[in-house]
Scaffold this active site. Structure first.
Site, PDB file in Angstrom:
ATOM      1  N   TYR A  15       0.746  -1.144  -0.011  1.00  0.00           N
ATOM      2  CA  TYR A  15      -0.198  -0.106  -0.116  1.00  0.00           C
ATOM      3  C   TYR A  15       0.858   1.285   0.036  1.00  0.00           C
ATOM      4  CZ  TYR A  15      -4.394  -2.743   0.566  1.00  0.00           C
ATOM      5  OH  TYR A  15      -5.451  -3.367   0.469  1.00  0.00           O
ATOM      6  N   TYR A  42     -14.526  -4.564   2.893  1.00  0.00           N
ATOM      7  CA  TYR A  42     -13.199  -5.187   2.255  1.00  0.00           C
ATOM      8  C   TYR A  42     -13.027  -6.537   2.875  1.00  0.00           C
ATOM      9  CZ  TYR A  42      -8.160  -5.732   2.245  1.00  0.00           C
ATOM     10  OH  TYR A  42      -6.884  -6.061   1.987  1.00  0.00           O
ATOM     11  N   ASP A  75     -17.338 -12.231   8.117  1.00  0.00           N
ATOM     12  CA  ASP A  75     -15.887 -11.907   8.243  1.00  0.00           C
ATOM     13  C   ASP A  75     -15.249 -11.293   9.348  1.00  0.00           C
ATOM     14  OD1 ASP A  75     -13.324 -11.016   7.658  1.00  0.00           O
ATOM     15  OD2 ASP A  75     -13.651 -10.233   5.793  1.00  0.00           O
ATOM     16  N   LYS A  96      -6.091 -11.599  11.740  1.00  0.00           N
ATOM     17  CA  LYS A  96      -5.681 -10.359  12.524  1.00  0.00           C
ATOM     18  C   LYS A  96      -5.383 -10.887  13.886  1.00  0.00           C
ATOM     19  CE  LYS A  96      -6.517  -6.785   9.512  1.00  0.00           C
ATOM     20  NZ  LYS A  96      -7.601  -6.716   8.534  1.00  0.00           N
TER      21      LYS A  96
HETATM   22  C1  LIG Z   1      -7.646  -7.208   7.112  1.00  0.00           C
HETATM   23  C2  LIG Z   1      -8.776  -7.876   6.517  1.00  0.00           C
HETATM   24  C3  LIG Z   1      -8.640  -8.983   5.553  1.00  0.00           C
HETATM   25  C4  LIG Z   1      -7.657  -9.416   4.995  1.00  0.00           C
HETATM   26  O1  LIG Z   1      -6.589 -10.041   5.913  1.00  0.00           O
HETATM   27  P1  LIG Z   1      -5.025 -10.103   5.326  1.00  0.00           P
HETATM   28  O2  LIG Z   1      -4.620 -10.925   6.569  1.00  0.00           O
HETATM   29  O3  LIG Z   1      -4.521  -8.712   5.552  1.00  0.00           O
HETATM   30  O4  LIG Z   1      -5.193 -10.678   4.060  1.00  0.00           O
HETATM   31  C5  LIG Z   1     -10.146  -9.215   5.383  1.00  0.00           C
HETATM   32  N1  LIG Z   1     -11.271  -8.879   6.087  1.00  0.00           N
HETATM   33  C6  LIG Z   1     -11.141  -8.295   6.822  1.00  0.00           C
HETATM   34  C7  LIG Z   1     -12.458  -7.605   7.214  1.00  0.00           C
HETATM   35  C8  LIG Z   1     -10.030  -7.241   7.267  1.00  0.00           C
HETATM   36  O5  LIG Z   1     -10.171  -6.447   7.959  1.00  0.00           O
END
Ligand SMILES: *Cc1c(COP(=O)(O)O)cnc(C)c1O
Length: 425
Positions: free
Chosen positions: A15, A142, A236, A265
Site C-alpha cells: 500500500y 473490504y 468476516d 488478524k
Molecule cells: C484485514 C482484513 C482482511 C484481509 O486480511 P489479510 O490478513 O490482510 O489478508 C479481510 N477481511 C477483513 C474484514 C479485514 O479487516
C-alpha cells in the site's frame, strides 16, 4: 547506511507509492503498546500494527509458548497429519465462537480465510447438485487482496486495474443509521430468485471503509432474510474478532448466527500469520461423499503451522482472561467520554465508537482515501510519537488492549491537536 536506507534500495512496501514515500521508520524493539525506532524515538502503536496486536508487542507469555513450540515441532504437512497446537486451538475457538460453528479449516491470513469461505459456499451448492452463482456483499466492504476476496470487496480505486477480472457480485448498501430499510429492501429484491449462494459481510464495523458502523438489529434482519431464502452467511470477523467490538466476536451481538466465520488478524495476538475459516456441520456434511470430486481441494504449504497455532492458543488464553475483559471495558468507557468531548468541536463531522474502536471523521471536501488531509495528519501524528494511520479524512484508534490510560491520553491529545490544525487552517 541506515536500515531504512538499505530497505529503500531493495524493498517494495504494501500500500505504498514508492516514488513519493518517505523513508520507512525502522523499528528495533516493541514492548506493550510501544514501538522503539532505530533513532531512539518511541511510538505508541494506536493502530495495533494494522489491527493485529491485542496484548502488546513481544508479549512474554506468547513469546514463551512460541519458543517452546519452536523447540518441539516447527512444522509438519497438514494433509494426513495433525498436531497438538492445531487441535487445541480449534477446540478453544469452537468453545467461544458463535453457536453452530463445528469445524475449523486453517489457512494463512485474512484474505485466504475469506477465499476458503467463498469456495466452501460455492462448492456447497455444487455438491448438493443445485449450483448457485450469486454472491452478495456490502458495497463498501473490504475482505482482502487476493482475487476472490477482491471480488467481494468494494470496487474502489485500489482494485480498479483488476475490475474486469473480478467475478460479479451483487452489492447492497451498508445499513448505516437511516439506511436500514433501503438495505433490507435491496437484499429482499435479490433473495427471492433463489440463485444466491452466499452473503459475506463485516459484522457491525466495516474496517477499511473507514470504521463505518451499523447496528446489530438490522444485521439480524438481514441474516433472517438469508436464512429464509437459504442463502449461506459468511461473517468476516477478521478485524472484529477477539474482543475488538467489546464482545469476543461481533456476531455475539446478534440473535442470528452465521454459517461460516473468517478469522485472522488478532488470532495469534499479532504474533504470526494465521487464518481460520469455521463452518457449521450443515456446510461440512455437504462435502462428505464417496465421490472424491466433492472434496474441498484447498490448502497451503503452511496450513496450521504449529508455531502460529501455539501463538494462537497463548493469545486466546490472554484474550479470555479477566484482565483483558477489564481492559476492553476500560478502553470503551474512555473512548465514549472522548467521543463526547470531540463531537461539538469545529471540523468534526462524525464520531463513531464500538468497543475498543473509535473513529473520527473530519469534515473535508474530498472524502476519499486520497484526501489531502491524510498526509498532513499522518506526519503530524508521527511527530507526536503516535502511530495513527488515517483512512483519508478518517482517523481511528484500535489499540492493543494493554494500552495504558496515560498512553491513551497522549493519543487523544494528538487527535485534539489534529482538530486544532484543521480549525486553524
Ligand atoms: C484485514 C482484513 C482482511 C484481509 O486480511 P489479510 O490478513 O490482510 O489478508 C479481510 N477481511 C477483513 C474484514 C479485514 O479487516
Amino acid at each position: 547506511m541506515s536500515l531504512a536506507e538499505r530497505d529503500q534500495q531493495i524493498i517494495w512496501h504494501p500500500y505504498t507509492q514508492m516514488k513519493t514515500a518517505a523513508l520507512p521508520i525502522a523499528i528495533v524493539r516493541g514492548e506493550g503498546a510501544l514501538l522503539f525506532a532505530e533513532d531512539g524515538k518511541e511510538y505508541i502503536d494506536a493502530v495495533a500494527s494494522w489491527w493485529v496486536n491485542l496484548h502488546g508487542h513481544a508479549h512474554p507469555y506468547i513469546a514463551e509458548k512460541v519458543s517452546e513450540q519452536l523447540h518441539t515441532l516447527e512444522h509438519v504437512i497438514f494433509a494426513g497429519f495433525t498436531h497438538q497446537p492445531a487441535v487445541e486451538l480449534a477446540e478453544g475457538l469452537l468453545k467461544i465462537l458463535p453457536e453452530g460453528q463445528s469445524k475449523v479449516f486453517y489457512s494463512d491470513n485474512g484474505s485466504t480465510a475469506v477465499e476458503v469461505a467463498l469456495k466452501m459456499a460455492i462448492q456447497y451448492w455444487a455438491n448438493l447438485g443445485t449450483p448457485k452463482k450469486k454472491i452478495i456483499a456490502f458495497r463498501d466492504s473490504y475482505h482482502g487482496d487476493t482475487f476472490g476476496a477482491m471480488a467481494v470487496s468494494s470496487r474502489s480505486a485500489f482494485t480498479a486495474p483488476f475490475w474486469s477480472y473480478l467475478f460479479e457480485v451483487d452489492f447492497i448498501d451498508v445499513p448505516v443509521a437511516g439506511n436500514e430499510a433501503e438495505t433490507i429492501a435491496q437484499l429482499e429484491a435479490l433473495a427471492i430468485y433463489g440463485d444466491v449462494a452466499a452473503f459475506v459481510y463485516e459484522p457491525l464495523v466495516l474496517g477499511t471503509a473507514g470504521m463505518v458502523m451499523y447496528e446489530p438489529e438490522v444485521l439480524d434482519k438481514l441474516l433472517a432474510i438469508c436464512q429464509q431464502h437459504n442463502i449461506l452467511t459468511i461473517a468476516d470477523e477478521v478485524m472484529t474478532g477477539f474482543g475488538r467490538t467489546g464482545k469476543l466476536f461481533a456476531s455475539h451481538y446478534l440473535q442470528n448466527k452465521p454459517d461460516m466465520v473468517c478469522l485472522s488478524k488478532g488470532l495469534t495476538g499479532g504474533t504470526m500469520a494465521l487464518g481460520v475459516t469455521t463452518c457449521s456441520n450443515k456446510i461440512y456434511n455437504a462435502f462428505l461423499a464417496d465421490d472424491k470430486g466433492k472434496t474441498l481441494f484447498h490448502g497451503h504449504s503452511y496450513t496450521a503451522n504449529p508455531v502460529a497455532c501455539a501463538a494462537g492458543i497463548a493469545s486466546l488464553a490472554l484474550t479470555t482472561s479477566p484482565e483483558t475483559q477489564q481492559n476492553l471495558e476500560r478502553i470503551a468507557t474512555r473512548h465514549q467520554a472522548f467521543a463526547e468531548e470531540l463531537k461539538p468541536l469545529q471540523g468534526i463531522k462524525e464520531v463513531r465508537q464500538r468497543g475498543t474502536i473509535l473513529a473520527i471523521e473530519f469534515a473535508d471536501e474530498s472524502t476519499s482515501y486520497f484526501s489531502n488531509l491524510r498526509d498532513l495528519f499522518y506526519n503530524y501524528t508521527l511527530e507526536q510519537g503516535v502511530i495513527l494511520r488515517p483512512l483519508g479524512n478518517i482517523i481511528y484508534i484500535i489499540p492493543p488492549y494493554c494500552i495504558t490510560d496515560t498512553q491513551l491520553d497522549k493519543v487523544y491529545q494528538t487527535i485534539k491537536g489534529m482538530q486544532k490544525l484543521i480549525a486553524d487552517r
